[in-house]
Each structure stands twice: as C-alpha cells, then as structure tokens.
Design a protein around this motif. Structure first.
Motif, mmCIF file in Angstrom:
data_model
loop_
_atom_site.group_PDB
_atom_site.id
_atom_site.type_symbol
_atom_site.label_atom_id
_atom_site.label_comp_id
_atom_site.label_asym_id
_atom_site.label_seq_id
_atom_site.Cartn_x
_atom_site.Cartn_y
_atom_site.Cartn_z
ATOM 1 N N GLU A 41 0.816 -1.223 0.000
ATOM 2 C CA GLU A 41 0.000 0.000 0.000
ATOM 3 C C GLU A 41 0.841 1.261 0.000
ATOM 4 O OE1 GLU A 41 -3.948 1.739 2.319
ATOM 5 O OE2 GLU A 41 -3.137 -0.251 2.794
ATOM 6 N N HIS A 42 1.965 1.272 0.721
ATOM 7 C CA HIS A 42 2.770 2.494 0.799
ATOM 8 C C HIS A 42 3.510 2.804 -0.502
ATOM 9 C CE1 HIS A 42 5.864 -0.554 1.689
ATOM 10 N NE2 HIS A 42 6.760 0.338 1.317
ATOM 11 N N LEU A 43 3.485 1.855 -1.457
ATOM 12 C CA LEU A 43 4.137 2.087 -2.749
ATOM 13 C C LEU A 43 3.131 2.331 -3.880
ATOM 14 C CD1 LEU A 43 6.968 -0.627 -2.657
ATOM 15 C CD2 LEU A 43 7.178 1.827 -2.191
ATOM 16 N N ARG A 44 1.868 2.354 -3.566
ATOM 17 C CA ARG A 44 0.876 2.466 -4.635
ATOM 18 C C ARG A 44 0.981 3.766 -5.419
ATOM 19 N NH1 ARG A 44 -4.599 -0.575 -2.243
ATOM 20 N NH2 ARG A 44 -3.610 -2.660 -2.257
#
Length: 218
Positions: A41-44
C-alpha cells in the motif's frame, strides 16, 4: 479517468512503446492490469514507475519494461498453459492470464501466496491457480507448460524446471552470473532440445534461492 488509469497510459507510452514493445496483446494486458493492487500500500503512489518494486524478503514486482519484453518474446498464445516461477504478489500471473488460457503461479512463501490470491480475486481473475511449493522444483503435476516465466533473475535455470517445458514451449528468464549484468534469455524446446537466445540486458534483482553458487578459493 483515475490517477492510476492515467499512470497506466503513461507507463505504456513512455516505458513500453519506446523500448520495442509492439505486440498489441501484450500492451493491452498492461493497459488492463491494475499494478497498484499488487504492490504494498505504501508504494501504490509510485506503482507505475519503471522500477522493480520490493514486496518482502528480497522479492519484487518486476519492472514493467523488462516484464513486457519478456512476455513479448514468449509469444504467449490464447491456448497456452503457463507457469510462473515465483508468483510473488501475483502481478506477473495476472498479466499472463490476459494472454494465456491457464496460469499456474508457483510460490513458496505462504504470505505472498495469500496476497497473490487476494489480489487476483480483487482483480476478478479466475484463470490463475496459485500453488505453494519449492520454486526450484517447479510444478510437475500440471506440466508440460507452453510458457514458463521466472519472476526474478536466476544464475541458471534448474534442470527440473527445464524438463517441464513442453515441445515448442518458450521459457523466459533474466539469467545473471556471479558478476555482470543480467541477460534476458529466451529458451525454446524443439525436438527435445533446448536452445537459448539472449534478447536484451536487464538489471533484474536475483530471485532468492537462485543465486550463483559461491566460487571456491584456494
């Protein structure tokens, strides 16, 4: 148009087409596959940059340009059955599912296998079977395969997996020796023999468990 849809179009126009990806079926697969749901999620927000994105334990979602050129070289047909060695979070399997009839996505990390199943369900893809087992052994119960893709660089292709490639089958992998750049390689089985051809250079990270054997020193 969402931010992610715009990013997908930009990925195709700025990363894939300028780098010799011309197959319209491959381009359509990338256009219709939501890479953002297969990355942490933190790289989306950066899901569509032209980089290998880390997921866990030395595993990555493969760089789009390298992956697209490998799939183009594999010439995946609608009737093919494919094996993904190292399913990871399922992105590569999702793309191949848009091109082939059936996909076996092999993963030995139970958490990654779970995440792959969840992402594939979220994407509405039903033609991928995520199976758990040793990556180096391949998945013999569903062999032979028309296409085999390694999701990460390997020092060499294990003979057990090479044996699972059917007559006329294509195996694509980035082969990376102990030193130097990786070589994206297409292997074909013809008349029972395997023939290898280097396609392009690629800096793909090594797939854990497929590293070069340590050299002996005296």
């Amino acid at each position: 148009m969402t931010v992610y849809e715009a990013a997908r179009i930009h990925m195709i126009d700025s990363q894939l087409r300028p780098n010799k990806v011309t197959n319209e079926r491959v381009l359509a697969a990338f256009a219709n596959t939501r890479r953002e749901i297969f990355v942490p999620e933190h790289l989306r927000a950066i899901a569509y940059i032209d980089e290998d994105l880390p997921v866990r334990g030395g595993r990555y979602v493969m760089e789009p340009m390298v992956l697209a050129r490998l799939l183009q070289a594999a010439a995946v047909e609608r009737t093919d059955t494919a094996l993904i060695v190292g399913a990871g979070t399922g992105y590569e399997a999702a793309l191949v599912a848009a091109l082939a009839r059936q996909v076996v996505a092999l993963e030995e990390d139970p958490d990654l296998a779970r995440r792959a199943r969840e992402a594939l369900v979220d994407h509405g893809i039903a033609s991928v079977s995520v199976v758990e087992g040793s990556l180096r052994q391949g998945h013999r119960p569903r062999a032979p395969y028309d296409v085999i893709l390694f999701n990460g660089a390997v020092a060499e292709v294990p003979s057990e997996i090479g044996l699972q490639l059917g007559e006329g089958g294509r195996l694509v992998a980035v082969v990376k020796a102990a030193s130097g750049i990786g070589r994206a390689t297409l292997t074909r089985r013809t008349g029972g023999l395997l023939a290898h051809r280097v396609i392009f250079d690629a800096a793909t990270p090594l797939l854990p468990g497929f590293e070069p054997k340590p050299a002996f020193s005296f």
